[in-house]
Scaffold this active site. Sequence first.
Site, PDB file in Angstrom:
ATOM      1  CG  ASP A 188      -0.220  -0.002   2.537  1.00 11.62           C
ATOM      2  OD1 ASP A 188       0.708  -0.819   2.695  1.00 11.62           O
ATOM      3  OD2 ASP A 188      -0.577   0.798   3.431  1.00 11.62           O
TER       4      ASP A 188
ATOM      5  CD  GLU B 218       4.122   1.230   6.834  1.00  6.31           C
ATOM      6  OE1 GLU B 218       4.958   1.645   7.654  1.00  6.31           O
ATOM      7  OE2 GLU B 218       3.669   1.955   5.917  1.00  6.31           O
TER       8      GLU B 218
ATOM      9  CG  ASP C 202       8.820   0.834   5.012  1.00 11.36           C
ATOM     10  OD1 ASP C 202       9.119   1.769   4.247  1.00 11.36           O
ATOM     11  OD2 ASP C 202       7.696   0.738   5.550  1.00 11.36           O
TER      12      ASP C 202
ATOM     13  CG  HIS D   9       5.039   9.521   3.105  1.00  7.01           C
ATOM     14  ND1 HIS D   9       4.482   9.549   4.357  1.00  7.01           N
ATOM     15  CD2 HIS D   9       5.176   8.207   2.798  1.00  7.01           C
ATOM     16  CE1 HIS D   9       4.295   8.319   4.796  1.00  7.01           C
ATOM     17  NE2 HIS D   9       4.714   7.481   3.850  1.00  7.01           N
TER      18      HIS D   9
END
Length: 411
Positions: free
Chosen positions: A66, A129, A154, A384
Amino acid sequence: MTDLIPALQTLLSIDSSTKTGAVRALHWVLKLAQSMGLRTGNMDDMVGWAEYGEGDELVAVLGHLDVVPIGSGWTKPPFGGVIEDGRLYGRGATDDKGPILAALFALYDIKRSGAPLGKRVRILFGTEEETGCDDMKYYVNRGGELPALGFTPDGAFPLIHGEKGLLIEEYVCRFEPGALKSAWGGTAANIVPDFARAELADGSVIECRGVSAHGAEPWKGENAVGKLLAALDALTLEGPLGTAISFLHERIGMETRGESLGVGLRDALSGPLSFNLGMLRAGETELRVTVNYRYPVTCRFDDCAPQVRAAFAEAGFELASAMHDECLFVPEDAPLVRKLMGVYNAYTGQQAKPLCIGGGTYAKSMPNILAFGPCFPGDEVTEHQPDEYIRLDRLQQNFDLIRLAILALAE
């Protein structure tokens, strides 16, 4: 790594910012793993896995498919998988499709090489997540096999052995119709909002722009919701709405460390508490805000959460929902830390030390897991962000390090 790049381009083309899209990405990855001759499993479309090797103990590599919402400001197609100047662009390229797909190909390469393994190796693919890690909680609570050792690509290299405690809280305030018709800002709790907008009952509109950043380091951005609150507070709105707006402006506003809320905590290992006002939603009778704050690794929930909740309650807000992940800290002399740091330092020729961070990873979701990669010291932070990318040389280095880490942990 020849086949990894086109496979990643295909995976990036799947918009997995929704649960439906994340499940579609999971099905695609499991089909790819099956074509590699790996054993696969799927726990109710929450978590899937690909596995290789024999033995009673399990080594796990955790990643997620995701992604956060696209946001604004992109100059490349967010789901295009475009390669330019040695960079592969797309939402999830670094966080976390690129690294976890590199892990799958690393396991496949180990299988093809016939390298001996003393433990089974399982690559776990999550689907939630970015929205609280309920996927791995689901896996653990329903009897998913737990690892003896493992890691999640990650976070950051050389290794993360400490993660701040994380809270995501939504607060709601209700009031009678008045000067405000609607307000909106932010797309996720863990992203600094880069746009906010309010429409007043008289028809006038206020729009504010900011700079997006990861919610773990909000001081690197510029909160558009904070700007909007300043503009609304200047209107001296009356009643519960006015009280709520004034509180949000005066006690949070553009602050990023919780000082005016009385929770400006700090320690030498992980630095200051971070505070991000990530989302605002309002209509004629209701205002909701979602905050994301992270406390240092030597602090605890009771050092900050009661104070924050009391401040909101005093301003007329109710706590609508809350999520809490405790902080994580594993000493440098622990076996898992020593093994993964040994892999990194041997590969790079450095004598690096492990890190503590503000970001939360899957390392908190089950025992014996730490974050190992994918970002190197000094790299541009693009996860992001608009135009998220992974450098192709970094993708290769992640493939190499993940392969070496699997071999070291499964020896």
